[in-house]
Design a protein around this motif. Structure first.
Motif, short mmCIF file in Angstrom:
data_model
loop_
_atom_site.label_atom_id
_atom_site.label_comp_id
_atom_site.label_asym_id
_atom_site.label_seq_id
_atom_site.Cartn_x
_atom_site.Cartn_y
_atom_site.Cartn_z
N ARG B 36 57.47 12.84 -25.48
CA ARG B 36 56.86 14.13 -25.18
C ARG B 36 55.57 14.28 -25.97
N ARG B 37 54.51 14.40 -25.26
CA ARG B 37 53.23 14.53 -25.92
C ARG B 37 53.22 15.78 -26.81
N HIS B 38 53.91 16.78 -26.35
CA HIS B 38 53.86 18.01 -27.12
C HIS B 38 54.75 17.99 -28.33
N PHE B 73 57.65 19.79 -36.07
CA PHE B 73 58.62 20.44 -35.19
C PHE B 73 59.20 19.48 -34.18
N GLY B 202 48.27 33.65 -20.97
CA GLY B 202 48.34 32.22 -21.24
C GLY B 202 48.83 31.85 -22.63
N GLY B 213 59.98 27.15 -33.49
CA GLY B 213 60.06 26.94 -34.92
C GLY B 213 61.47 26.78 -35.45
N PRO B 247 55.73 24.02 -24.77
CA PRO B 247 56.55 23.43 -23.72
C PRO B 247 57.42 24.48 -23.05
N SER B 248 57.54 24.37 -21.73
CA SER B 248 58.17 25.45 -20.99
C SER B 248 59.64 25.63 -21.34
N VAL B 249 60.21 24.67 -22.01
CA VAL B 249 61.60 24.82 -22.40
C VAL B 249 61.80 26.00 -23.35
N GLN B 251 60.51 28.99 -22.98
CA GLN B 251 60.22 30.28 -22.37
C GLN B 251 61.45 31.17 -22.41
#
Lengths: 348, 518, 485
Positions: B36-38, B73, B202, B213, B247-249, B251
């Motif tokens: 995962r790049r993020h 993280f 955004g 976190g 990352p949308s996870v 949300q």
């Protein structure tokens, strides 16, 4: 949309920190960043000049960016990973010479022909590699930046829907027209400032390609959002794929996919008289390949279990084949759902 | 197809659980994969190394982190919501945010302004109007005293109107901030500012940052849950709980207290749980073989996600099912199952808090008391809103306290801006109903729970309740303080995006309001 | 001749008459000096007139040299005729003042070098005043003994008066507000001079000592020791005064010092005396906390929680974030890291460090519910002493885990909500002396466990809703206000 003639143009001032209430003068004139080749002195400062500037031979970025984006579509990650940022804060290219060559090739040899470029890319040896990896290779190059194996990535949100519809034979090939409203659960879509409603389409509009779905920024289509589609607030060049349980819930329980599974089950039942034959047909439709023995055995076992368990007459569709009972239909639908949820189905 | 890899499993995975071998495979896959790049984090500091860091992070040698490095993280990719310890030890483990969308009138609830009452009906002085932008007020409006009587309560001596009789029991646990301030005078950007730290779209919401976190305790439920009531979505829309560039996870998941709690949670009609289990087993088995053939770590992750979805179906349904509470408890909240109401949502919030959900957000719509119609009138619609939230908010605090959860939960109640001491006069005319316009210059929120000093008031407005005279608190200060209570330096909870180390408190300096810390 | 001798005799008698009281006062000073004890009220009453009475002889004494000097000129020569009268009057007045001063010092509990200097200066100058009177006719003597004596008298008056001012207003009453330029020229130091060797990193040195130094030391300091009590040093505080110790370590309410500063201001024993305003509530609180924490000289500055903010600081407290020293953290965790890693593998998602910089652990088994049993908990015995927060709510543990829980000596928070834990375990929790919060909601706990729980020194919250403890039941004193039903 025509460009306004210069005499009708408005004065453009700088907004302090984007706050439209505080403007800083003097008026600005259109220009390009100083880092890049300048606009020709004699050309008028309008969109045509800008368009020509994008494609001038001195402009290095256009071809590079374009080529990089097509690369990303096919290989999962661009040569420059940050598609949206070729600047110093973006990533460096993983294969600089390749990028340069492709850019020049695209511009000079292929003369910006996208189809030709794509053909070259997909017929390249790199693309045609097997995606099979070994533990050593995965450890060395987890994200396949070095391309020692073929690309493998999850389908995008729209592709997931479209695949289900194609495999089930439901996809409508009507093109164009106003956006449509495929099924969405009640109470999810919410329009705050007017009373417009989401009305699930009936008929072919229900099965249009994902790209025709009605998009509202403050209330995006849930299945797409869950599969990382843009929510259309900001320009998103690159979607970051995730892997979450909510996605599993979508492909297993979303009525769109349930409907698709039922239709797929119908196709499978019609295709053959034997269970194995039906299962093989399903795999061909969804996975575009033949089932392995192990897979076949697993699905067969599932089918038998499901048939034994099912309470007849539950799925209210007419039987699809000669002598096909409600139980068989139900069980085959379960198998169809499984097929559509396989990792192999969701990955390309 | 030939399986060269000897990791083909000869026996089926045990039904219902990801087996121990599966877990070890997941772990191994995760340890090898940084897919995962993020999740790549900058190591080292400085702008130059930022650039180097982001691009070469996957090649960085371990142990290179200096003392002033960013916090890491990264997590096992198969469980992106797994818990991480906070930066420093903190009392607060979860947040329940009760947002009153529309901006509740602080002058009718918490701000006792006898001088304003005295001047009720008189013309507003010009000094109040000069240089200000109003949503609807024009011309010279009249001053409007509170529509309800005030009294003092408890040891803390907080002033409160008669609209929240149940909440009065808890006033000694509550800390008021009466000097909150914002720059946005309209609902959507103001709500975005409150919940994402930026008035523009955004950006990730507070809950997303907290999930990023800290992760969440219960992996079988979404870590950030949003519940709506009042009939409409808040003006800011889904962006208020979106993950922005995170990352949308992370949300927020909008759950419903009636109907399907999580979208697509229910199996299609006619599918029994055991059938669903069998289907999952089949998927697992075949995916295992796919993994054996191709070695893609994503496959393993997907297996884990499907298992989690299965568990979530049970746990989320159970968590949101308020029928399971005894009648006495439901009566305390004033909740009636089957409705979509704030009371139901409060009860669900308590159940979710018990089950380890990290961030629970409730929105109640309808506080925009302009007075343009009966629903917006201060003496009509406003009173209804108060009734709708009073009993259940108090019951929520009682329940949390009783169960010892108040000491590690942070409860926040408030709107997105305040209301003017002037009566709204749309188009310069006196309106039939009584209302107030937007006032971004001063508003009141309250906090309760772990990390908060109870029974105090921070900040003060002038005698009209119009501007702040003491200790102004910006939204970003509130965010910094809340993050501090959760155990983070707000500078350190950041994420690299668009060339910046982005953080919730954005770019302007923010201050932790130490005066309200316990 | 007879007229002359009778005149001389008269003068001699008068001189003796003047001198005798001076000698008596001297004798009083020698044999009955002020010793810091307080005596009869009537003596204190009349002694209070000393500051009033003393101004008269001062004025007279200062007038005499002026008369002498000015009277030296022919035009004003008549002025010198009054000198004798003035000096006699001054002697008489000075003697009176001296007697009053002795009454004040002797009965008002004064002691210390300042007082001693002042009173001896006072009696000496009285004597010199008499001497001047006796020598007033010797003006034209070749050796200017009169002039010298007069000069010494004036000097003594100035010096004694300065000392008297210091006694009344504080040792630095002249230099306190001296402009810094002048201060520099004269080489005067500012700030505290006496008892400045105080360690500012301790709670006493940083918070308590400044209160005493500004509010108490004027009367209870090195220069003036009322009731023989000095409050300018730790030893002085703990040594107490004439009535014994004024501070009982650990017991603020039993400390006389604390009692006096919390009396109503019109009470006789109220401190600070002399019409001075009472100590602020923050100052009182600080002293109370300090005494309650043992009245230590060495206790660290921020060791006492909830101490009121330093009123001297104008800025509000701001948070400062410490950088996490990863190497130090790793070292601190080294001892338990392998055990923790193993437990995390076996029981994922329930055990972790409390924060990134800490080696303390938090154990949250609640999410496992009834699947978590006593046998599972037993595995955590190896790291028990590092667990500071433990949540076993809704798990399947029973009293069999009592010893494992009791081994978690550093627990701050223990949650046993909805478990089957009974009084049997609770009675064994007395060893958890760090425990601040105990949650027994929904357990079968009864009131029999309350006495044992009440002994936990740091317990702040006890949650007993839905237990067998009825809401109205009697509660040990130390738990009052801490129960939450």
């Amino acid at each position: 949309m025509l460009e306004q003639p210069s005499y009708a143009g408005r004065e453009t001032l700088e907004f302090e920190r984007g706050n439209f209430l505080t403007k800083i003068g003097p008026a600005l004139t259109p220009d390009v960043p100083g880092l890049f080749p300048r606009l020709p002195d004699d050309a008028p400062r309008n969109r045509l000049t800008l368009a020509k500037w994008f494609f001038s031979p001195q402009q290095p970025l256009t071809a590079r960016t374009a080529v990089n984006r097509y690369w990303e579509q096919l290989f999962g990650t661009g040569i420059v990973e940050t598609l949206e940022n070729f600047g110093s804060m973006g990533e460096r290219p993983s294969h600089l010479e390749l990028l340069d060559w492709l850019a020049l090739h695209f511009e000079n040899d292929l003369h910006w022909d996208m189809k030709a470029l794509l053909r070259e890319l997909v017929t390249s040896a790199t693309y045609r590699q097997s995606a099979k990896s070994t533990p050593t290779l995965t450890e060395k190059d987890p994200r396949n930046r070095l391309l020692a194996r073929g690309p493998q990535q999850r389908l995008s949100a729209e592709m997931v829907r479209d695949q289900a519809l194609i495999a089930s034979g439901l996809l409508s090939d009507i093109m164009g027209g106003p956006p449509v409203m495929p099924p969405q659960p009640e109470g999810v879509w919410n329009s705050v400032y007017n009373d417009s409603k989401w009305v699930d389409a009936k008929g072919p509009n229900r099965y249009r390609r994902a790209i025709y779905t009605y998009i509202k920024r403050t209330s995006g289509y849930p299945s797409f959002l869950i599969f990382d589609a843009s929510d259309h607030d900001v320009s998103l060049a690159r979607r970051i794929p995730t892997n979450t349980p909510l996605q599993a819930l979508v492909t297993m329980n979303d009525p769109v996919y349930v409907e698709a599974s039922e239709a797929l089950a119908g196709r499978m039942l019609k295709a053959s008289d034997t269970t194995d034959g039906r299962l093989r047909c399903g795999a061909r439709l969804v996975l575009s390949r033949e089932l392995t023995d192990y897979e076949l055995a697993t699905l067969h076992e599932l089918f038998e279990k499901a048939r034994a368990e099912s309470r007849a007459g539950v799925f209210e569709r007419p039987a699809y084949g000669r002598g096909v009972s409600g139980k068989e239909q139900h069980a085959m639908t379960a198998v169809a759902i499984v097929l559509l949820n396989l990792d192999a189905a969701l990955t390309r | 197809m030939v399986m060269a890899n000897s990791r083909v499993r000869s026996k089926d995975p045990s039904a219902g659980e990801v087996g121990a071998e599966m877990r070890s495979q997941v772990r191994m896959a995760a340890l090898r994969a940084q897919t995962r790049r993020h999740f790549l984090r900058t190591l080292g500091s400085g702008l130059g190394t930022l650039f180097v860091g982001t691009s070469l992070a996957q090649y960085a040698k371990p142990g290179k982190e200096s003392a002033s490095a960013a916090l890491d993280f990264r997590r096992d990719p198969s469980s992106p919501l797994s818990e991480l310890p906070p930066q420093f030890a903190a009392k607060v483990r979860r947040v329940i945010y009760l947002h009153m969308a529309g901006a509740p009138s602080q002058l009718e609830l918490f701000e006792h302004k006898p001088d304003l009452k005295r001047l009720d009906g008189q013309d507003c002085p010009a000094s109040f109007l000069a240089g200000k932008r109003f949503a609807f007020i024009s011309g010279i409006p009249k001053l409007l005293g509170s529509q309800y009587p005030f009294h003092q309560v408890g040891e803390s001596g907080h002033w409160i109107s008669d609209r929240l009789p149940h909440l009065e029991r808890h006033l000694d646990d509550i800390c008021f901030i009466k000097s909150m301030r914002t720059e946005q005078f309209n609902h959507a950007p103001a709500q975005l500012l409150v919940h994402t730290g930026n008035a523009r779209l955004g950006y990730p919401s507070f809950g997303s940052w907290v999930l990023y976190g800290l992760g969440t305790e219960n992996q079988n439920l979404p870590g950030f849950i949003v519940l709506l009531s009042g009939g409409k979505s808040p003006d800011g829309g889904k962006q208020l709980w979106s993950s922005g560039f995170l990352p949308s996870v992370y949300q927020g998941v909008q759950c419903r207290s009636h109907g399907e709690p999580v979208l697509y949670l229910d199996d299609p009609p006619g599918t029994s749980r055991s059938l669903r289990r069998d289907m999952l087993d089949a998927i697992d088995k075949i995916n295992q073989q796919t993994y054996a053939a191709f070695g893609n770590p994503e496959t393993i992750t997907r297996i884990a996600q499907y298992e989690m979805a299965f568990r979530m179906q049970m746990d989320a349904t159970d968590a949101m099912d308020i029928h399971k509470e005894p009648d006495s408890v439901r009566a305390r909240y004033g909740s009636k199952p089957g409705e979509s109401s704030f009371a139901n949502n409060c009860l669900v919030a308590r159940r979710l808090a018990e089950r380890g959900v990290r961030f629970i957000q409730l929105y109640h719509w309808g506080w925009d008391s302009h007075g343009a119609d009966a629903k917006e009138a201060l003496n009509l619609g406003f009173a209804d809103r108060c009734r709708e939230v009073d009993q259940s908010t108090a019951a929520l605090l009682s329940d949390l306290k009783e169960r010892g959860m108040l000491e590690d939960t942070l409860v926040v109640w408030g709107g997105e801006f305040g209301r003017t001491p002037m009566r709204e006069n749309r188009n310069g005319q006196e309106m039939k109903y009584v209302g107030r316009d937007h006032n971004p210059g001063a508003f009141t929120i309250w906090l309760a729970g772990g990390g908060v000093k109870p029974g105090i008031t921070h900040g003060q407005t002038d005698e009209m309740g119009y501007e702040i005279v003491k200790d102004p608190v910006e939204i970003r200060d509130l965010h910094a303080t809340m993050l501090y209570m959760l155990g983070f330096d707000h500078h350190k909870l950041n994420y690299s995006f668009q060339g910046l180390e982005q953080k919730l408190t954005s770019v302007k300096p923010a201050r932790v309001v130490t005066e309200i810390l316990a | 001749m007879r007229r002359l001798s009778s005149r001389i005799l008269r003068e001699f008698r008068f001189g003796l008459f003047l001198l005798l009281p001076i000698l008596i006062v001297m004798a009083l000073l020698v044999f009955l000096p002020p010793d810091g004890n307080e005596r009869a009220e009537w003596m204190q009453f009349i002694g209070r007139f000393h500051p009033l009475a003393v101004h008269f002889p001062i004025a007279l004494v200062l007038l005499v040299p002026i008369l002498e000097l000015v009277g030296g000129s022919a035009r004003f020569s008549y002025l010198r005729l009054s000198t004798g009268f003035l000096l006699g009057l001054a002697t008489f007045a000075a003697t009176t003042a001296a007697i009053l001063g002795w009454c004040l010092a002797r009965s008002g509990g004064y002691s210390g070098p300042l007082v001693t200097q002042h009173l001896w200066g006072g009696i000496l100058l009285t004597f010199f005043c008499w001497l001047c009177w006796a020598l007033r006719t010797r003006r034209s003597h070749p050796v200017p003994i009169f002039g010298i004596t007069l000069a010494m008298l004036v000097a003594l008056v100035a010096w004694t008066g300065y000392r008297g001012g210091q006694l009344a207003l504080g040792a630095d009453h002249l230099t306190e507000h001296m402009p810094s330029g002048l201060r520099h020229v004269l080489g005067v130091q500012d700030g505290f001079t006496a008892s400045s060797k105080v360690d500012a990193s301790t709670f006493y040195g940083a918070r308590v000592h400044p209160i005493f130094a500004t509010r108490c030391v004027n009367c209870h300091g090195p220069d003036k020791r009322k009731a023989n009590l000095r409050l300018d040093s730790y030893r002085g505080i703990m040594g107490g005064g004439k009535d014994g110790p004024v501070v009982q370590p650990g017991n603020a309410l039993g400390s006389d010092l604390f009692r006096r500063i919390t009396l109503p201001s019109n009470h006789d024993d109220f401190m600070p005396k002399g019409g001075k305003r009472a100590l602020s509530s923050d100052e009182v609180k600080l002293i109370e906390l300090w005494i309650g924490a043992g009245a230590s000289e060495t206790l660290a500055k921020d060791a006492i929680k909830d101490a009121p903010a330093d009123s001297g600081a104008t800025a509000v407290r701001e948070v400062t974030f410490q950088e996490i020293d990863l190497a130090a953290v790793t070292r601190g965790r080294a001892a338990i890291a392998p055990a923790v890693a193993q437990l995390q593998k076996r029981f994922p998602n329930i055990l972790d460090y409390e924060s990134r910089g800490s080696a303390d652990l938090r154990l949250n088994a609640a999410i496992l519910g009834t699947r978590f049993s006593d046998n599972d908990l037993a595995n955590f015995a190896t790291v028990a002493e590092h667990i500071t927060v433990a949540d076993f709510s809704r798990t399947g543990i029973t009293d069999r885990s009592a010893s494992t829980i009791a081994a978690m000596k550093r627990l701050r928070v223990l949650r046993l909500m909805s478990t089957g834990i009974t009084d049997a375990t609770l009675l064994r929790l007395g060893v958890l002396d760090q425990l601040e919060s105990l949650n027994l909601f929904g357990t079968p706990a009864t009131a029999a466990s309350l006495p044992a729980i009440s002994r936990l020194p740091r317990l702040a919250h006890l949650y007993v809703g839905q237990t067998s403890i009825p809401p109205g039941s009697p509660v040990p004193d130390s738990l009052a206000g801490k129960l939450v039903f």
